[in-house]
Design a protein around this motif. Sequence first.
Motif, short mmCIF file in Angstrom:
data_model
loop_
_atom_site.label_atom_id
_atom_site.label_comp_id
_atom_site.label_asym_id
_atom_site.label_seq_id
_atom_site.Cartn_x
_atom_site.Cartn_y
_atom_site.Cartn_z
N ALA A 213 6.27 84.05 67.37
CA ALA A 213 7.60 84.05 67.97
C ALA A 213 8.10 82.63 68.23
O ALA A 213 9.29 82.36 68.16
CB ALA A 213 7.58 84.85 69.27
N SER A 214 7.16 81.73 68.48
CA SER A 214 7.54 80.34 68.77
C SER A 214 8.09 79.63 67.54
O SER A 214 8.69 78.56 67.68
CB SER A 214 6.32 79.58 69.30
N ALA A 215 7.89 80.22 66.34
CA ALA A 215 8.39 79.59 65.11
C ALA A 215 9.83 79.97 64.82
O ALA A 215 10.43 79.45 63.87
CB ALA A 215 7.50 79.98 63.93
N VAL A 216 10.39 80.89 65.61
CA VAL A 216 11.73 81.41 65.35
C VAL A 216 12.76 80.60 66.13
O VAL A 216 12.61 80.36 67.34
CB VAL A 216 11.84 82.90 65.74
N GLY A 243 22.90 86.89 64.10
CA GLY A 243 21.68 86.84 64.88
C GLY A 243 20.41 86.72 64.05
O GLY A 243 19.31 87.01 64.56
N VAL A 244 20.52 86.30 62.79
CA VAL A 244 19.33 86.12 61.97
C VAL A 244 18.48 84.97 62.53
O VAL A 244 19.01 83.92 62.88
CB VAL A 244 19.72 85.82 60.51
N GLY A 245 17.17 85.18 62.60
CA GLY A 245 16.28 84.13 63.07
C GLY A 245 15.95 83.15 61.95
O GLY A 245 15.90 83.53 60.76
N HIS A 246 15.73 81.91 62.30
CA HIS A 246 15.38 80.87 61.33
C HIS A 246 13.95 80.43 61.64
O HIS A 246 13.66 79.88 62.70
CB HIS A 246 16.35 79.70 61.42
N VAL A 247 13.04 80.70 60.68
CA VAL A 247 11.62 80.53 60.91
C VAL A 247 11.11 79.26 60.22
O VAL A 247 11.34 79.06 59.02
CB VAL A 247 10.83 81.75 60.40
N LYS A 248 10.44 78.44 60.97
CA LYS A 248 9.89 77.20 60.45
C LYS A 248 8.42 77.38 60.12
O LYS A 248 7.70 78.10 60.79
CB LYS A 248 10.07 76.08 61.49
#
Length: 391
Positions: A213-216, A243-248
Amino acid sequence: MSLDLDKSTWKRVSFGDVVDNVNETVRDADAAGIDRIIAMEHMDPGELKISRWGSPEDGTTFTRRVKPGQTLFGKRRAYQRKVAYAEFEAICSGDIYTFEADESQMLGEFLPFLVQSNEFFDHALDTSAGSLSPRTNWRDLANFEFDLPPLNEQKRLADLLWGVQRHLLAMNAERDAVQATLGHFVRHRLSEMPATIRLGEVATTRSGPSFAASAVNDVPVEGSVPVLGIPNTKPDGTIDLSGVGHVKGLADSVGKIDGSSLVLIRTNGNRQRIGNVYLPPVAAHGHAVSAFQFLMRSLDPANREYLYWVLSEPTMQERMSEAASGSVGLGNLAVRWLNEQQIPWSTDAALRRSIVNEMRELSNVMTSIDSERGTLAALRSAISTTVFGGN
């Protein structure tokens, strides 16, 4: 929008001064002549009408009585925005409040729109407590302050809002009818196909990546990839990119949506959602999918829409729901099972295209209905903001 409102005649009140939180109990539903049970799952976000319910014969621990004219509010996980207007007697879950307006100050038909307003929900969310299943309590809701119109103004506004609501219900019924027609038609056309083929011979399927979750991130950051989640794949078959999440930190090998892609729901607590299939819009190209979804790619992009209609056919949807593993909690669909499914097929590409073209024409009717539904929803929201959103 302009409603010609003179708010100088409105008075500031607290919710608890004009609304009662009724908590009448019924221990024996049969003796009380009550044959319906309302649980949280029977209330749909944004829908005031209750269209389904349970039966006391199935067994229940619920005791809270519901009477026609009451406004029901789901106090658990208020962010789900579950509000309904009771049209029949029932027993409901203890997680549902049963509100009654003091008719000397507020009309009962005006109350549900107040409870449905953004302002009321913001207050409910701000006063909710609990991490896994937050709840708001009556004491805090009773302190919610708002400007109350005179009774004659309430009547005018309620009539307007109920008019929009009835139109929305009619459009929803029309959409359901068209959806059923689409299902019957595609089933009939696919039954005429001369052969079958393994799904794995014409498409590849893989689940999305897992990530912490911390990557979002809420916004794009360097090295991030936009990832569709379950909330972006709506029950009505549309993809919502808000509301799309951006994941690293995702690997370069993670699959991304392109012109050959379909998105399927792989994992869900609601078995009826498992296998739901989506045609991603061009705006979704470059997005990945979550571990709760499949990214399917047609080996020949020209077959993408044909595969969409094959997978969305009602019988196929039922098969995928039933094939999900797990008896309780989350169900999961397996790639191996999908690959082995025999689907209707023809080596004649023109025959496959003809089915796609026919389904496009029918789905255009659905698009038109959805457009009108969207317009009505926007109108309802604009009226609510004007009435309840302050000066």
